[in-house]
Design a protein around this motif. Structure first.
Motif, PDB file in Angstrom:
ATOM      1  N   GLY B 245      48.352  39.353  27.928  1.00  0.00           N
ATOM      2  CA  GLY B 245      48.602  39.511  29.359  1.00  0.00           C
ATOM      3  C   GLY B 245      47.297  39.672  30.108  1.00  0.00           C
ATOM      4  O   GLY B 245      46.267  40.026  29.518  1.00  0.00           O
ATOM      5  N   ALA B 272      48.783  43.468  34.539  1.00  0.00           N
ATOM      6  CA  ALA B 272      48.510  43.008  33.171  1.00  0.00           C
ATOM      7  C   ALA B 272      49.687  43.336  32.255  1.00  0.00           C
ATOM      8  O   ALA B 272      50.094  42.509  31.423  1.00  0.00           O
ATOM      9  CB  ALA B 272      47.223  43.647  32.648  1.00  0.00           C
ATOM     10  N   ASP B 274      52.827  43.776  33.193  1.00  0.00           N
ATOM     11  CA  ASP B 274      53.937  42.897  33.596  1.00  0.00           C
ATOM     12  C   ASP B 274      53.740  41.496  33.029  1.00  0.00           C
ATOM     13  O   ASP B 274      54.686  40.862  32.565  1.00  0.00           O
ATOM     14  CB  ASP B 274      54.017  42.800  35.129  1.00  0.00           C
ATOM     15  CG  ASP B 274      54.527  44.088  35.751  1.00  0.00           C
ATOM     16  OD1 ASP B 274      55.026  44.957  34.988  1.00  0.00           O
ATOM     17  OD2 ASP B 274      54.412  44.236  36.979  1.00  0.00           O
ATOM     18  N   SER B 275      52.503  41.022  33.097  1.00  0.00           N
ATOM     19  CA  SER B 275      52.215  39.674  32.616  1.00  0.00           C
ATOM     20  C   SER B 275      52.461  39.570  31.112  1.00  0.00           C
ATOM     21  O   SER B 275      52.883  38.527  30.611  1.00  0.00           O
ATOM     22  CB  SER B 275      50.781  39.326  32.997  1.00  0.00           C
ATOM     23  OG  SER B 275      50.130  38.615  32.006  1.00  0.00           O
ATOM     24  N   ALA B 276      52.239  40.678  30.381  1.00  0.00           N
ATOM     25  CA  ALA B 276      52.512  40.688  28.930  1.00  0.00           C
ATOM     26  C   ALA B 276      53.985  40.978  28.645  1.00  0.00           C
ATOM     27  O   ALA B 276      54.424  40.876  27.495  1.00  0.00           O
ATOM     28  CB  ALA B 276      51.626  41.732  28.243  1.00  0.00           C
TER      29      ALA B 276
END
Lengths: 262, 394
Positions: B245, B272, B274-276
């Motif tokens: 992420g 980061a 959330d992205s992961a």
């Protein structure tokens, strides 16, 4: 591999090109180009203390960003941003280099934090109160094409509008002899994944050097005078309204093909 | 984001040339900072200097790129079989499908600083290749040419987040379909502009930097080059190292001071995670930006505590390397990868106890622990924030 995005807002500043709307007829070849000295306006969006600290590169960037975002009608604080400049804060860096070579070698702390390549992005974030992500790119003579492709890719991947700002001012002496830039020039585009009031563009990286473009007299000289002015063939097609394809430089072996839908 | 495999990594800094030396220094708690002996620098400071890079020359066809930053990048490219791994990837994907996305804050400006002191009576600089040294694009152009790659070439310069942003932006280019893989990372070298610049802000430590110490007194500047090869993860990559992420934000507050409550830092860390697609409980170690200044370490402590409370060990590894500016995000991504591979939580170097005012769980000794995922923070001037999640691919 191609990417398609719409253009929802345009901001433009160059010698004799004071904004997109007044320049469109010149770029379309309907009105002769008349160069005029360009002084980047003071950024009224910033508080007075911050405004005083901004130099020509930041002012140029903020002016075109403001114009493009107003044109788009989108809230500025909600836009992700991609800034691109080859010379960056060359004025600030040059005065630091001068100061470093004086007997006491003292440099100004304000100048130091203003010397970062993302100074324009930082001041934009302060001016509009944005917490959105921002990136700042270099790119030498390919800065416009590299930045445009990057910003378009980001709009497509994140499925949200991206404010793309490319800005370059000449380096002061003595660096100007090693990196000649004869004029100031800046362009901002609000790129959107869908729609686009100024039309849509399709981008593709190609393995070849860019070729010379036909431009009205005077604009050809400006095209060569600033790496961001390499956008002029694209702007001429956008202003002409009939569509077409232009090729922008990226590296010695790479260019960006930009097709503008009719 | 789509997880990406970290197919190859290399790092060179004052703590070690290549990953083997870097790993040994981390495990042995042997820092690389030394008293500054470069001419024309502020008095009485310590730096993270990579002496081995100073004698390196780029291959003859690329001799025009020679400068301190290129030498350091070249030394790093020669370690850990990195160039061979990239050549393998180029054979699999095609050289035109591999992007080069690299961060730097000052590129080869040290070459201009040297030329400046040799100016003629008229103030003119002696001739040197400005475009291939001082210019920001010199770094990715060099690495792309050196590795024989033909894909997109991007130079990122967002001050001290540059090296971390390179990972995020390369992941974006791969997601857009513009590349199948990317050489990412950063390189930044010691120069008078940055040392005197931080000196003018009165942010340089008198001895080796001691992030998170109660009596911390500032930054030690270092130099580093670190690179990674990112590729789309496939079904067979479960358990391999990856970029899971990446997130970014802006402070929109001040050019050189972070928001005191760390709103921007919190936003980047949350982005980061959330992205992961994970929550804070999935992180086993936070590698802090932790430059060792009074205000920045305190801000980061508050920001980390808002997300993690005191549940996750955190530390800065800048006591080993100094603050390597535009390379630090890439260097610390490599350190994060070592922590995952070795099951290591490195404690801050040179401090007996964390600042008692801090509320996050600051590690001051090395600990052996399972580390599946590391969150790595980078913050910079202009209010730039970026966080990466490095860990094992699911």
């Amino acid at each position: 591999m191609t990417l398609a995005v719409g253009i929802a807002g345009i901001g433009l500043l160059g010698p004799g090109l004071m904004g997109w709307a007044p320049s469109a007829a010149v770029l379309a070849g309907a009105v002769p180009y008349e160069p005029a000295p360009l002084t980047p306006p003071a950024p009224t969006l910033l508080p007075a203390t911050e405004r005083r600290r901004t130099g020509p590169s930041v002012r140029l960037a903020l002016a075109v960003a403001t114009e493009a975002v107003q044109d788009s009608g989108l809230p500025p604080e909600e836009l992700d941003t991609v800034f691109a400049s080859s010379n960056g804060e060359g004025h600030v860096i040059t005065s630091i280099l001068e100061a470093l070579h004086t007997p006491d070698g003292a440099i100004s702390p304000t100048q130091f934090h203003n010397s970062v390549h993302n100074a324009a992005a930082g001041y934009w974030g302060i001016a509009v109160g944005s917490a959105r992500p921002s990136v700042s790119l270099g790119g030498h003579d390919g800065v416009l094409g590299t930045g445009l492709l990057h910003a378009a890719a980001q709009a497509v991947v994140a499925r949200r509008p991206v404010l793309f700002v490319a800005h370059d001012v000449p380096l002061p002496a003595p660096l100007d002899a090693l990196r000649p830039t004869a004029a100031s020039f800046a362009l901002a585009l609000v790129l959107v994944p869908e729609g686009g009031t100024h039309g849509r563009i399709t981008l593709a990286q190609e393995d070849s050097a860019a070729e010379a473009s036909d431009l009205p007299d005077g604009l050809a000289a400006l095209h060569d005078a600033n790496p961001v002015a390499r956008a002029l063939p694209l702007l001429a097609v956008l202003a002409g309204g009939r569509g077409g394809t232009v090729r922008l430089p990226m590296l010695e072996d790479t260019r960006l093909a930009v097709a503008v839908a009719a | 984001m789509l997880p990406l495999r970290l197919s190859a990594i290399t790092a060179t800094s004052a703590m070690g040339v290549g990953l083997v030396a870097t790993r040994q220094a981390l495990q042995a708690r042997a820092g690389g900072l030394t008293r500054c002996d470069l001419p024309g620098m502020p008095e009485g400071i310590w730096i993270g200097r990579v002496r081995d890079a100073e004698a390196i020359e780029p291959p003859a066809p690329l001799a025009a790129f020679a400068c301190r930053n290129t030498r350091l990048a070249e030394l790093a490219l020669r370690q850990d079989g990195f160039d061979a791994a990239v050549a393998d990837a180029a054979a699999r994907h095609g050289a035109d499908r591999i992007a080069v996305v690299l961060g730097t804050s000052t590129s080869g400006i040290e070459e201009t600083e040297q030329a400046w002191s040799r100016r003629g009576a008229d103030g003119a600089l002696p001739p040197y290749d400005f475009a291939r040294t001082h210019d920001l694009h010199a770094l990715p152009r060099y690495v792309r040419a050196r590795l024989g790659l033909k894909g997109p070439c991007v130079s990122i310069s967002t001050a001290c987040t540059s090296g971390a942003r390179a990972f995020l932006d390369a992941a974006m280019l791969i997601a857009a379909g513009l590349a199948d893989a990317a050489v990412v990372g950063g390189a930044d070298t010691l120069c008078r502009l940055t040392l005197h610049g931080f000196g003018s802000l009165e942010l340089l430590a008198k001895g080796p930097t001691r992030p998170c110490a109660e009596d911390r007194d500032g930054i030690s500047i270092g130099e580093a080059a670190a690179f990674a090869l990112l590729e789309r993860a496939g079904p067979g990559d479960q358990g391999a190292l990856g970029l899971l992420g990446a997130g970014a934000s802006s402070d929109g507050h001040h050019m050189s001071s972070p928001h005191p409550e760390g709103h921007g830092a919190v936003a980047a860390m949350r982005a980061a995670l959330d992205s992961a697609g994970i929550g804070p409980e999935a992180i086993d170690y936070v590698n802090m930006h932790g430059t060792g200044t009074r205000t920045n370490d305190a801000m980061e402590d508050r920001a980390i505590a808002r997300i993690f409370g005191d549940a996750v060990p955190c530390s800065s590894t800048k006591g080993w390397t100094g603050h390597t500016l535009g390379a630090s995000g890439a260097l610390e991504a490599a350190i994060a990868a070592i922590c995952v591979e070795d099951g290591l939580v490195p404690g801050c170097l040179g401090i007996a106890a964390p600042d008692p005012a801090f509320t996050a769980r600051i590690a001051v000794d090395n600990a052996v622990a399972p580390v599946a995922r590391v969150l790595s923070n980078s913050f910079g001037f202009g209010g730039s924030n970026c966080a990466l999640v490095i860990g094992r691919l699911a």
